[in-house]
Design a protein around this motif. Structure first.
Motif, mmCIF file in Angstrom:
data_model
loop_
_atom_site.group_PDB
_atom_site.id
_atom_site.type_symbol
_atom_site.label_atom_id
_atom_site.label_comp_id
_atom_site.label_asym_id
_atom_site.label_seq_id
_atom_site.Cartn_x
_atom_site.Cartn_y
_atom_site.Cartn_z
ATOM 1 N N ALA A 28 0.831 -1.211 0.000
ATOM 2 C CA ALA A 28 0.000 0.000 0.000
ATOM 3 C C ALA A 28 0.864 1.259 0.000
ATOM 4 O O ALA A 28 1.860 1.345 0.711
ATOM 5 C CB ALA A 28 -0.930 0.003 1.209
ATOM 6 N N ARG A 29 0.445 2.276 -0.777
ATOM 7 C CA ARG A 29 1.109 3.566 -0.764
ATOM 8 C C ARG A 29 0.847 4.224 0.590
ATOM 9 O O ARG A 29 -0.063 3.808 1.318
ATOM 10 C CB ARG A 29 0.550 4.441 -1.908
ATOM 11 C CG ARG A 29 0.663 3.814 -3.292
ATOM 12 C CD ARG A 29 2.085 3.482 -3.692
ATOM 13 N NE ARG A 29 2.932 4.652 -3.694
ATOM 14 C CZ ARG A 29 4.257 4.625 -3.508
ATOM 15 N NH1 ARG A 29 4.867 3.477 -3.306
ATOM 16 N NH2 ARG A 29 4.945 5.742 -3.514
ATOM 17 N N PRO A 30 1.642 5.240 0.946
ATOM 18 C CA PRO A 30 1.480 5.860 2.270
ATOM 19 C C PRO A 30 0.070 6.426 2.482
ATOM 20 O O PRO A 30 -0.610 6.755 1.501
ATOM 21 C CB PRO A 30 2.506 6.994 2.258
ATOM 22 C CG PRO A 30 3.522 6.577 1.257
ATOM 23 C CD PRO A 30 2.794 5.785 0.223
ATOM 24 N N PRO A 31 -0.357 6.556 3.737
ATOM 25 C CA PRO A 31 -1.695 7.075 4.032
ATOM 26 C C PRO A 31 -1.898 8.444 3.385
ATOM 27 O O PRO A 31 -0.995 9.263 3.373
ATOM 28 C CB PRO A 31 -1.703 7.198 5.556
ATOM 29 C CG PRO A 31 -0.648 6.266 6.019
ATOM 30 C CD PRO A 31 0.382 6.196 4.951
ATOM 31 N N GLY A 32 -3.033 8.676 2.883
ATOM 32 C CA GLY A 32 -3.309 9.908 2.153
ATOM 33 C C GLY A 32 -3.214 9.590 0.672
ATOM 34 O O GLY A 32 -4.202 9.642 -0.057
ATOM 35 N N GLU A 33 -2.010 9.222 0.235
ATOM 36 C CA GLU A 33 -1.827 8.856 -1.166
ATOM 37 C C GLU A 33 -2.650 7.614 -1.491
ATOM 38 O O GLU A 33 -3.264 7.519 -2.555
ATOM 39 C CB GLU A 33 -0.345 8.596 -1.410
ATOM 40 C CG GLU A 33 0.006 8.483 -2.877
ATOM 41 C CD GLU A 33 1.479 8.109 -3.079
ATOM 42 O OE1 GLU A 33 2.274 8.363 -2.143
ATOM 43 O OE2 GLU A 33 1.803 7.561 -4.133
ATOM 44 N N THR A 88 -4.652 0.607 -10.033
ATOM 45 C CA THR A 88 -4.176 1.986 -9.980
ATOM 46 C C THR A 88 -2.843 2.139 -9.286
ATOM 47 O O THR A 88 -2.304 3.243 -9.208
ATOM 48 C CB THR A 88 -5.177 2.864 -9.214
ATOM 49 O OG1 THR A 88 -5.247 2.384 -7.859
ATOM 50 C CG2 THR A 88 -6.553 2.822 -9.846
ATOM 51 N N GLY A 89 -2.307 1.026 -8.743
ATOM 52 C CA GLY A 89 -1.054 1.164 -8.025
ATOM 53 C C GLY A 89 -1.211 1.661 -6.604
ATOM 54 O O GLY A 89 -0.210 1.985 -5.955
ATOM 55 N N ALA A 90 -2.450 1.704 -6.117
ATOM 56 C CA ALA A 90 -2.624 2.018 -4.697
ATOM 57 C C ALA A 90 -1.919 0.946 -3.877
ATOM 58 O O ALA A 90 -1.346 1.205 -2.813
ATOM 59 C CB ALA A 90 -4.116 2.057 -4.354
#
Lengths: 181, 667
Positions: A28-33, A88-90
């Motif tokens: 997972a990408r960082p929180p927010g992103e 999406t790369g999330a």
């Protein structure tokens, strides 16, 4: 436009409430992103072989429909299928090789409640977390007269298999999501 | 929450379309909440207590059922295993639900199996057994039980069935597990015994790995390592328990007897013997041990002279000493004599009296009266291994292939035994079973042995029987129903009038005897008249393994030490256990690997004089530099393609699983 735009709009409009971060699937990408990228397509859950991915309620619109894990109920077997399925790369594509996962994945940090842990509280002997851990001897070592677990945060990927394995009479291990994702 | 959307989620895989559908009826929140619960519908939760029978630890377990299905297994805190359950016990859930389970009896028709009703299958087996008995005599029939039946109360009834049939040929895992140890100890002290670790100041673990083989008690072993106590581990591999040791000795596999004699020599020559011993016995032992000087022991075993001396002193100075010896000492050609030498050490250093507790050597064979008389025909292997037969009163199954080849054995019933994978000399056994008139396999799964059978009878797993009575094993029968039905079909209804084992045991009146006479230190037997009468050396001699390293096979193969994942050939059907050991590994020292151009993870071929098998290399400094360790029980990498029944222990008939000469190369 669709849901993605809707999601990013709500992200901007809703105030950030102070609450515990959700434990996201690996990669997972960082929180927010992450919340900006996630289009709530549910594909990650569809491909998960152990059904450990679940989705958030309407409680906070920012998080609605985003995937998370409940450590004490079901851990992640690190197959990385969800990272391949995410459009999406999330969840960034990640190799499932255990030595790569060790370096690239940090879902969360282990928190041990020794009062509930069977060996540490002298209730019994166990080692279930050690056996479940994909990195025994690194993320978890055993110590003490009943061989209770000692967690090594720097070697833990946060998969929560230990938390899942911990006996129902104890449930002494939780995984706290980190800001790294 | 509303009932309908929740049930929808519980039943099928979630897709985006469902969210959109439900959004139309305003159910998004409910759907989300339902998903947050992982789609579990409201269900009745129930717990049941029982015992895991995957191995002999018999850990107490608590099964949690949700909606009548097994949801999880936890250790039972109230049992004497204190809540412990290993990876394999956890994986049992997957065996229960496995699609690989067999649901009907199968009868071979040419190259495939056909499903058959139970009554017809039992009748067919009975008819064929009776025909074979009529034509070739009762001793041409053998029954063999496997690991799930160790200390199982049904085994005396299988013996009863064999007695009724008139065959002496019942074999159990005693043919290759623990019997060498029991016999060796009993030959020295009159009774089998076990060390009480908590009473010892020095604990020796010799050829055993309690972390894997005695999981629920491993913490007691670790506790024994705390100073001022000493934990001495003797093992060619630095195992998890060796990592806790104060002293770790790594002898060449199969040389433990030489090390033991080296220690005995020091105890005698340095006047460290703590108990009174008849002078003639001590003189005999002293003469036997005299050549095993520390320097000679170092040459034979690779254990340093310094370590031999240090350990001998600790055993006699830091007592009381307890010694736990395991299969690592038994799976050699010289197993019984080595166990005896170790047992003599245990006594001479004064530890036995202080720390050992007698254990019964034999199981209680009694079944309800009247019991059918025991056949007088000698069992297979009885003449070659008379001491084994005297202790076990069973066949020695390592001689089954020879008996089949000689036409003396024509029917074999494997009950929970996967002999074609787990018995030494797979190639020969595989060829031999083709010569059988009848091979019947009783197992929940279509194992490698079942694949060769004429009739496969699907049995339940332990959890499906009382008291756990877990749902699973549709179409399978419990072992007691199976055996008793077969007995009746064979015409022994008067001897087998019960429906269940519980009923039979109730008819037997009284609990099973499991007491042993207390240990009497004065029964110490250094020169065994029993062995001499059987034509074996009476003193605990050491002989090097006959399959000795050579230029062609310079390394020593250790096949089948217990691993964390899997129990013998069981648990391959459990994905969570497979994930812990996805491939069969040949473990070797980096120096041995580099010399052969082998890198970690490379595919390799391990060869012995018997055959060759492919594994994947794992390099580890924990392994003795002259040793290759491979697991057993893998159908796709069968370690018993590397072993055979040459070099059996002449007293017990045990195979030399852990000292075969081998070579390893990149494949």
């Amino acid at each position: 436009m669709g849901l993605a735009a809707f999601g990013s709009l709500t992200w901007a409009l809703y105030p950030r409430t102070a609450r515990a971060l959700r434990l996201r699937p690996p990669g997972a990408r960082p929180p927010g992103e992450f919340e900006r990228l996630c289009i709530r397509c549910f594909r990650c859950a569809e491909v998960c072989p152990v059904a450990c991915i679940r989705f958030d309620t309407l409680a906070d619109l920012r998080d609605t429909g985003t995937p998370y894990l409940l450590p004490k109920d079901k851990g992640c077997t690190l197959c990385m299928a969800c990272t391949e399925a995410c459009p999406t790369g999330a969840l960034a594509p990640t190799s499932p090789k255990l030595d790569r996962v060790f370096v690239e994945v940090r879902m969360g940090e282990p928190i041990l409640d020794k009062r509930r842990c069977l060996p540490w509280s002298n209730q019994g002997v166990c080692r279930a977390c050690y056996y479940a851990c994909p990195y025994p001897g690194q993320a978890i070592t055993l110590a003490g007269p009943r061989q209770g677990p000692v967690f090594h945060v720097e070697s833990c990927v946060g998969c929560a298999l230990c938390s899942e394995a911990c006996p129902t009479s104890a449930k002494a291990i939780d995984i706290r999501a980190t800001r790294e994702g | 929450m509303p009932g309908a959307p929740t049930r929808l989620i519980a039943k099928k895989k979630w897709t985006r379309r469902d969210l959109l559908k439900l959004a139309q009826i305003g159910g998004v929140g409910a759907v989300g909440a339902g998903l947050a619960f992982g789609g579990r519908a409201d269900a009745v939760v129930e717990t049941r207590r029982g015992v895991c029978r995957l191995c002999t630890m018999h850990c107490g377990i608590v099964a949690t059922l949700k909606g009548g299905k097994l949801a999880r297994i936890d250790g039972d805190l109230k049992s004497n295993t204190s809540g412990f359950v290993c990876l394999n016990g956890q994986g049992y859930r997957e065996l229960l639900a496995s699609r690989a389970r067999i649901h009907t009896p199968l009868v071979r028709k040419g190259d495939h199996f056909e499903p058959v009703e139970w009554e017809a299958a039992i009748a067919l087996v009975a008819e064929r057994l009776l025909a074979i008995r009529a034509k070739k005599g009762p001793a041409s029939i053998a029954f063999e039980t496997g690991w799930p039946f160790v200390r199982h109360p049904l085994v005396p009834y299988i013996q009863r069935l064999c007695d009724a049939l008139g065959t002496p040929n019942l074999a159990t895992v005693a043919s290759l597990c623990e019997a060498t140890g029991r016999m060796g100890r009993a030959l020295v002290h009159g009774s089998n015994y076990w060390p009480m670790m908590q009473k010892a100041k020095t604990l020796v673990i010799w050829g055993a790995n309690p972390a894997h083989a005695a999981g629920p008690y491993f913490h007691q072993v670790v506790a024994a390592a705390k100073s001022p106590r000493a934990l001495i581990v003797i093992d060619p591999v630095r195992t998890e328990v060796a990592a806790h040791a104060t002293h770790h000795l790594m002898p060449r596999p199969g040389t433990d007897g030489a090390l033991a004699l080296g220690i005995l020599r020091i105890l005698i020559e340095e006047d460290r013997v703590k108990i009174p011993v008849p002078p003639s016995d001590l003189a005999d032992l002293g003469r036997l041990a005299a050549p095993y000087t520390p320097a000679e022991v170092e040459r034979l075993t690779t254990v340093s002279a310094q370590q031999v001396q240090t350990v001998a002193r600790i055993l006699s100075e830091n007592g009381p000493t307890a010694i736990w010896d395991g299969l690592g000492v038994e799976h050699h050609e010289n197993g019984v004599q080595t166990v005896r030498a170790i047992s003599v050490i245990y006594s001479l250093c004064g530890g036995l009296e202080a720390t050992a507790e007698a254990r019964p050597g034999e199981i209680d064979w009694h079944t309800p009266e009247p019991m059918p008389p025991r056949p007088t025909i000698p069992a297979i292997g009885a003449e070659e291994f008379p001491v084994f037969h005297a202790f076990q009163r069973q066949a020695q199954k390592q001689r089954f292939p020879a008996a089949i080849e000689a036409g003396a054995l024509s029917a074999l019933v494997l009950v929970g035994s996967n002999a074609l994978l787990t018995a030494p000399g797979s190639a020969r056994l595989r060829a031999a079973v083709d010569q059988l008139d009848l091979l019947v396999v009783v197992d929940p799964f279509l194992t490698a042995s079942a694949e060769q059978a004429d009739v496969v009878l699907p049995a339940t797993t332990f959890g499906e029987d009382a008291p756990l009575s877990l749902p699973g094993g549709e179409g399978a029968w419990p072992d007691d129903k199976l055996i008793f039905s077969l007995a009746r079909a064979l015409g022994f209804a008067s001897s087998f009038p019960w429906q269940t084992l519980e009923e039979a045991e109730h008819a037997r009146r009284g609990p099973r005897k499991s007491k042993a006479a207390p240990l009497d230190p004065s029964t110490l037997t250094i020169r065994s008249a029993v062995l001499e009468k059987a034509g074996q050396p009476g003193l605990p001699v050491w002989t090097p393994p006959s399959d000795a390293p050579s230029p062609e096979f310079p390394l020593i193969l250790v096949a089948g030490p217990r691993t964390r994942a899997f129990i013998n050939s069981q648990l391959r059907e459990a994905p969570s256990v497979r994930a812990k050991m996805p491939r069969p590994l040949a473990r070797l020292h980096p120096a041995a690997a580099t010399a052969r151009g082998i890198a970690d993870g490379d595919p390799v071929i391990v060869r012995t004089k018997v055959g060759s098998v492919q594994f994947w290399a794992e390099l580890s400094g924990d392994i003795h530099p002259e040793v290759v360790v491979v697991p057993h029980g893998w159908a796709e990498a069968n370690a018993n393609a590397l072993t055979d029944v040459s070099g059996l222990d002449p007293i017990s008939g045990f195979p030399a699983f852990r000292s075969r000469a081998c070579q390893i190369a990149r494949s």
